[in-house]
Design a protein around this motif. Structure first.
Motif, PDB file in Angstrom:
ATOM      1  N   LYS A   4       0.827  -1.203   0.000  1.00 47.72           N
ATOM      2  CA  LYS A   4       0.000   0.000   0.000  1.00 47.72           C
ATOM      3  C   LYS A   4       0.866   1.258   0.000  1.00 47.72           C
ATOM      4  N   ILE A   5       0.368   2.303  -0.623  1.00 39.24           N
ATOM      5  CA  ILE A   5       1.032   3.608  -0.584  1.00 39.24           C
ATOM      6  C   ILE A   5       0.793   4.227   0.789  1.00 39.24           C
ATOM      7  N   LYS A   6       1.874   4.650   1.426  1.00 40.74           N
ATOM      8  CA  LYS A   6       1.746   5.287   2.732  1.00 40.74           C
ATOM      9  C   LYS A   6       1.289   6.738   2.567  1.00 40.74           C
ATOM     10  N   ALA A   7       0.453   7.192   3.484  1.00 42.80           N
ATOM     11  CA  ALA A   7      -0.022   8.572   3.450  1.00 42.80           C
ATOM     12  C   ALA A   7      -0.186   9.101   4.867  1.00 42.80           C
ATOM     13  N   VAL A   8       0.346  10.283   5.102  1.00 46.54           N
ATOM     14  CA  VAL A   8       0.099  10.995   6.351  1.00 46.54           C
ATOM     15  C   VAL A   8      -1.154  11.845   6.162  1.00 46.54           C
ATOM     16  N   ARG A  23     -11.508   8.705   3.258  1.00 49.50           N
ATOM     17  CA  ARG A  23     -11.308   8.624   1.814  1.00 49.50           C
ATOM     18  C   ARG A  23      -9.954   7.980   1.509  1.00 49.50           C
ATOM     19  N   ALA A  24      -8.931   8.371   2.260  1.00 51.02           N
ATOM     20  CA  ALA A  24      -7.603   7.794   2.052  1.00 51.02           C
ATOM     21  C   ALA A  24      -7.597   6.296   2.350  1.00 51.02           C
ATOM     22  N   VAL A  31      -2.555   4.476   6.123  1.00 48.28           N
ATOM     23  CA  VAL A  31      -2.729   5.823   6.685  1.00 48.28           C
ATOM     24  C   VAL A  31      -2.049   5.969   8.045  1.00 48.28           C
ATOM     25  N   TYR A  32      -1.398   7.110   8.194  1.00 49.87           N
ATOM     26  CA  TYR A  32      -0.825   7.535   9.476  1.00 49.87           C
ATOM     27  C   TYR A  32      -1.438   8.893   9.802  1.00 49.87           C
ATOM     28  N   ALA A  33      -2.245   8.932  10.842  1.00 43.71           N
ATOM     29  CA  ALA A  33      -2.938  10.168  11.202  1.00 43.71           C
ATOM     30  C   ALA A  33      -2.053  11.032  12.093  1.00 43.71           C
ATOM     31  N   LEU A  34      -2.113  12.331  11.862  1.00 44.03           N
ATOM     32  CA  LEU A  34      -1.278  13.272  12.603  1.00 44.03           C
ATOM     33  C   LEU A  34      -2.134  14.447  13.068  1.00 44.03           C
ATOM     34  N   VAL A 156       7.382  14.840  -1.677  1.00 49.46           N
ATOM     35  CA  VAL A 156       6.115  14.526  -1.018  1.00 49.46           C
ATOM     36  C   VAL A 156       5.022  15.350  -1.686  1.00 49.46           C
ATOM     37  N   GLU A 157       3.939  14.682  -2.058  1.00 43.23           N
ATOM     38  CA  GLU A 157       2.815  15.380  -2.683  1.00 43.23           C
ATOM     39  C   GLU A 157       1.784  15.758  -1.621  1.00 43.23           C
ATOM     40  N   ILE A 158       1.326  16.992  -1.651  1.00 36.29           N
ATOM     41  CA  ILE A 158       0.240  17.422  -0.780  1.00 36.29           C
ATOM     42  C   ILE A 158      -1.071  17.159  -1.507  1.00 36.29           C
ATOM     43  N   VAL A 159      -1.878  16.282  -0.935  1.00 37.34           N
ATOM     44  CA  VAL A 159      -3.126  15.856  -1.561  1.00 37.34           C
ATOM     45  C   VAL A 159      -4.297  16.550  -0.878  1.00 37.34           C
TER      46      VAL A 159
END
Length: 221
Positions: A4-8, A23-24, A31-34, A156-159
């Motif tokens: 899986k693609i990691k996403a903060v 959605r992510a 997903v890593y929530a911050l 890093v892309e801001i989505v």
């Protein structure tokens, strides 16, 4: 090992970031929530965020950056200034702007993403905030995204999936995913019930009315 693609996900505990988080996950992201304690008036939204992440088994960090509050003074969200009541369209709502908040928070989220080797940071900027909050406008997001491509060895892309969406459209997307918005907190006040009078409550209630749906949260008015 996960493919899986990691996403903060910058996760405040409010409606928008709650929808972005789900959605992510629905898109198959790891997903890593911050979340951030930046000295805001109350921590209720952070408690709600923690409960949601625990229920979803999503790794969640709450970072205390309240020490920088002394540099971000003057907002009714961080200082001893009365929270205005009314709609975001009113000039008085400008005192809810926390100086440079999203640039600060996104910078830390990008750093966290680099440490995780995650190529994405997701956050919930949306069109309803463009009038009042400069750091939610497309030109800010696009500029920050350009910087985040070159600020580290890893781009890093801001989505921002809802950058051009209204609050009602975000809610519609969430309802389409059968999300429970009782698991969110929007009100600028941290009392037992939402006040129903501040700009955040007004915008939230308008979104639910637009979708012909009852807000599950309890209100004082």
């Amino acid at each position: 090992m996960s493919n899986k693609i990691k996403a903060v996900v910058v996760y405040s505990g409010g409606m928008d970031s709650y929808t972005v988080l789900h959605r992510a996950i629905a898109e198959g992201r790891e997903v890593y929530a911050l979340s951030f304690n930046y000295g805001q008036r109350h921590s209720k939204e952070l408690l709600v965020a923690a409960e949601v992440c625990k229920s979803l088994n999503v790794p969640h960090k709450i970072v205390d950056i309240s020490a920088i509050n002394q540099l971000m003074a003057g907002s009714s969200l961080t200082s001893d200034v009365d929270i205005p009541e009314g709609h975001y369209a009113e000039e008085s709502m400008k005192n809810t702007v926390v100086p440079n908040r999203n640039m600060v928070l996104l910078s830390m989220a990008i750093a966290y993403a680099v440490s995780l080797e995650a190529p994405e940071v997701h956050y919930g900027a949306h069109a309803g905030d463009h009038h009042i909050y400069p750091d939610c406008r497309p030109e800010f997001v696009h500029a920050m995204n350009a910087v985040s491509q070159i600020a580290n060895y890893q781009a890093v892309e801001i989505v921002t999936p809802f950058l051009n969406s209204s609050k009602g459209e975000i809610l519609a997307a969430g309802l389409g995913m059968n999300l429970d918005y009782n698991q969110t907190w929007t009100c600028y006040n941290g009392r037992e019930k939402a006040c129903g009078k501040c700009g955040a409550c007004n915008e939230r209630l308008e979104a639910f009315a637009e979708q012909n749906t009852q807000d599950p949260l309890a209100y004082e008015v």
